[in-house]
Write a protein that holds these residues in place. Structure first.
Motif, PDB file in Angstrom:
ATOM      1  N   UNK A   1      12.033   0.933   8.705  1.00  0.00           N
ATOM      2  CA  UNK A   1      11.232   0.471   9.846  1.00  0.00           C
ATOM      3  C   UNK A   1      11.341  -1.034  10.025  1.00  0.00           C
TER       4      UNK A   1
ATOM      5  N   UNK B   1       0.937   7.661   0.929  1.00  0.00           N
ATOM      6  CA  UNK B   1       1.926   6.827   1.623  1.00  0.00           C
ATOM      7  C   UNK B   1       2.034   7.173   3.102  1.00  0.00           C
TER       8      UNK B   1
ATOM      9  N   UNK C   1       0.819  -1.211   0.000  1.00  0.00           N
ATOM     10  CA  UNK C   1       0.000   0.000   0.000  1.00  0.00           C
ATOM     11  C   UNK C   1       0.851   1.259   0.000  1.00  0.00           C
ATOM     12  N   UNK C   2       2.085   1.147  -0.493  1.00  0.00           N
ATOM     13  CA  UNK C   2       2.977   2.303  -0.556  1.00  0.00           C
ATOM     14  C   UNK C   2       3.372   2.543  -2.006  1.00  0.00           C
TER      15      UNK C   2
ATOM     16  N   UNK D   1      -0.447   1.355   8.984  1.00  0.00           N
ATOM     17  CA  UNK D   1       0.024  -0.025   8.954  1.00  0.00           C
ATOM     18  C   UNK D   1       1.381  -0.264   9.609  1.00  0.00           C
ATOM     19  N   UNK D   2       2.318   0.635   9.450  1.00  0.00           N
ATOM     20  CA  UNK D   2       3.690   0.237   9.747  1.00  0.00           C
ATOM     21  C   UNK D   2       4.407   0.980  10.871  1.00  0.00           C
ATOM     22  N   UNK D   3       3.964   2.184  11.211  1.00  0.00           N
ATOM     23  CA  UNK D   3       4.709   2.934  12.217  1.00  0.00           C
ATOM     24  C   UNK D   3       4.336   2.489  13.629  1.00  0.00           C
ATOM     25  N   UNK D   4       5.286   2.595  14.575  1.00  0.00           N
ATOM     26  CA  UNK D   4       4.931   2.314  15.961  1.00  0.00           C
ATOM     27  C   UNK D   4       3.940   3.372  16.451  1.00  0.00           C
TER      28      UNK D   4
ATOM     29  N   UNK E   1      -0.720   5.434   4.807  1.00  0.00           N
ATOM     30  CA  UNK E   1      -0.456   3.994   4.905  1.00  0.00           C
ATOM     31  C   UNK E   1       0.557   3.708   5.994  1.00  0.00           C
ATOM     32  N   UNK E   2       1.636   4.490   6.030  1.00  0.00           N
ATOM     33  CA  UNK E   2       2.691   4.236   7.010  1.00  0.00           C
ATOM     34  C   UNK E   2       2.153   4.360   8.434  1.00  0.00           C
TER      35      UNK E   2
ATOM     36  N   UNK F   1      11.206   7.226  14.529  1.00  0.00           N
ATOM     37  CA  UNK F   1      10.430   6.647  13.433  1.00  0.00           C
ATOM     38  C   UNK F   1       9.444   7.671  12.857  1.00  0.00           C
TER      39      UNK F   1
ATOM     40  N   UNK G   1      10.823  10.187  10.476  1.00  0.00           N
ATOM     41  CA  UNK G   1      10.991   9.788   9.077  1.00  0.00           C
ATOM     42  C   UNK G   1       9.809  10.263   8.241  1.00  0.00           C
ATOM     43  N   UNK G   2       8.613  10.133   8.820  1.00  0.00           N
ATOM     44  CA  UNK G   2       7.417  10.540   8.093  1.00  0.00           C
ATOM     45  C   UNK G   2       7.324  12.056   8.017  1.00  0.00           C
TER      46      UNK G   2
ATOM     47  N   UNK H   1       9.266  12.975   5.185  1.00  0.00           N
ATOM     48  CA  UNK H   1       8.543  12.674   3.949  1.00  0.00           C
ATOM     49  C   UNK H   1       7.553  13.795   3.639  1.00  0.00           C
TER      50      UNK H   1
ATOM     51  N   UNK I   1      11.123   4.407   3.864  1.00  0.00           N
ATOM     52  CA  UNK I   1      10.728   4.406   5.275  1.00  0.00           C
ATOM     53  C   UNK I   1      10.290   3.011   5.717  1.00  0.00           C
TER      54      UNK I   1
END
Lengths: 200, 235
Positions: free
Chosen positions: A190, B177, A177-178, B184-187, B180-181, B106, B109-110, B113, A186
């Motif tokens: 991660x 993105x 989804x990126x 779904x993916x970031x702490x 999404x990050x 973390x 990073x976003x 972005x 990123x």
């Protein structure tokens, strides 16, 4: 949800069958192989995605030093349960090899709990793998993309056609989804696919 | 149609209303009536609302009823609202969220972005403000004036509006993105409520920018391209 795969190495037909029944009753587990002795044990471990091996303790003890080393080497992927006929059975230096002891004399609830614990432990593992869902090849490509290589460069590096690289990139974007390279960088950081200092 | 009804079908159109300097509290007045009061070209206003409401909307009928200058004026206002309000607003909230966050590395990073995106967006907007819009207005001027100075002819031949359509990239993917990050993916972040607000802001901004691009591509560009054609035919 994927199932946790078991292999059972036990000479006694009665004991083996009993174990198979207990395990197959669990919703997320399956016995892939039952074998009587350790001769073909390693072949089966390598062939299948075996998560858990329940092995007769005496057979385990009688493995040669080379075989034990071999087993320890693949230990990160496989959880070894030693099945013991006697309550007092213990071997020296067995901690390295054996993750858990299971005794014939144990009660139903104790055995079921142990099996369930093992399953839930690996269930979460495989769940995480599923959510990431990238193949090894895709992870390699993702790493190259994140490090700033062009599709052409990635194709040359990995001996595949640029067209294949583009297909991989599309699949990575769809699965994660990126959409952008910056976003993929990123994600890769991660998930420790690349280190921050590896960036071009 | 009542303006209130039009706006309430899609609240994103409130941005449009604001960019035309129309104040809320328009009661049961029709679109025409409100436009009249604020001295806004109703056809153009409706065109923009339609473009916001229907991604596949392609205007045909009203092409001649409003000028390129009007479109450009509106688009410039939109650009200003991104530069002065919407981007700084989200940036502030991101800073607030980052402040005292236990996963600052973390989340940082976003934040980077987003900064990257901001620079890209501003570059894009400046390019349109300084190159594309003046060009579009000059084409209209030549078209209305009946004269085709050599400089205009040269401009049409070097970089016609069709090239603009080709170079008009989709830069909103980065916003997608970021969402999404986070999802779904970031702490996790300490200020979860603030994070949710940021995600909503980002998604609104993404759709607003997409609508904005559509107006440039489907309302402004075709009009200019048509004029270019007729101008070249006159020479």
């Amino acid at each position: 949800m994927s199932k946790v795969n078991f292999i059972i190495v036990e000479p006694s037909f009665i004991v083996r069958n009993g174990l198979v029944n207990i395990i197959n009753e669990q919703p997320n587990a399956i016995v892939l192989r039952e074998i009587e002795h350790t001769n073909s044990f390693f072949d089966n471990l390598n062939l299948r995605k075996v998560r858990v091996a329940i092995v007769n303790a005496t057979l385990l003890h009688n493995l040669s030093i080379v075989e034990k080393k071999k087993l320890i080497a693949i230990k990160p992927q496989v959880f070894i349960v030693a099945l013991s006929y006697s309550d007092s059975e213990k071997y020296e230096n067995s901690e390295e090899l054996i993750d858990l002891w299971l005794k014939l004399s144990e009660s139903q609830s104790s055995v079921t709990k142990k099996i369930k614990d093992i399953i839930s432990r690996y269930q979460t593992d495989s769940l995480q793998q599923e959510t990431a869902g990238l193949s090894e090849r895709e992870i390699t490509i993702l790493k190259d993309v994140a490090m700033g290589f062009s599709s052409k460069e990635i194709a040359d590096k990995n001996f595949i056609s640029p067209h294949t690289v583009i297909t991989h990139r599309k699949n990575i974007t769809r699965k994660l989804g990126i959409k952008t390279v910056s976003g993929l960088v990123i994600y890769a950081i991660l998930n420790k696919i690349i280190g921050v200092d590896e960036l071009k | 149609m009542k303006l209130a009804d039009a706006v309430q079908t899609n609240l994103n159109t409130l941005n449009v209303v604001a960019r035309f300097d129309i104040k809320l509290g328009f009661g049961d007045k029709s679109v025409e009536r409100v436009c009249d009061e604020y001295n806004v070209n109703a056809d153009f206003f409706l065109e923009i609302l339609n473009a916001y409401n229907d991604p596949n909307y392609f205007p045909q009928k009203h092409l001649q009823s409003f000028s390129v200058t009007e479109i450009v004026e509106y688009l410039r206002k939109t650009h200003r609202s991104y530069i002065d309000d919407e981007i700084p607003y989200i940036e502030n909230r991101l800073n607030q969220m980052l402040d005292g966050c236990s996963n600052a590395k973390e989340i940082g990073l976003v934040h980077n972005l987003f900064t990257e995106y901001k620079q890209e967006l501003f570059r894009h907007l400046t390019w349109e403000d300084e190159k594309i819009f003046p060009y579009a207005v000059s084409i209209e001027k030549a078209f209305v004036g009946g004269q085709v100075p050599p400089s205009i002819k040269q401009a049409i031949l070097t970089y016609p509006m069709a090239n603009f359509l080709e170079d008009h990239d989709d830069i909103e993917s980065k916003l997608y993105d970021i969402n999404t990050l986070f999802i779904k993916y970031l702490p996790p972040v300490n200020k979860q409520q603030l994070c949710l607000k940021i995600l909503k802001d980002l998604s609104l901004l993404e759709s607003d920018l997409n609508n904005h691009s559509r107006i440039e591509e489907k309302v402004l560009a075709p009009k200019v391209i048509e004029m270019e054609k007729q101008l070249l035919a006159r020479i």
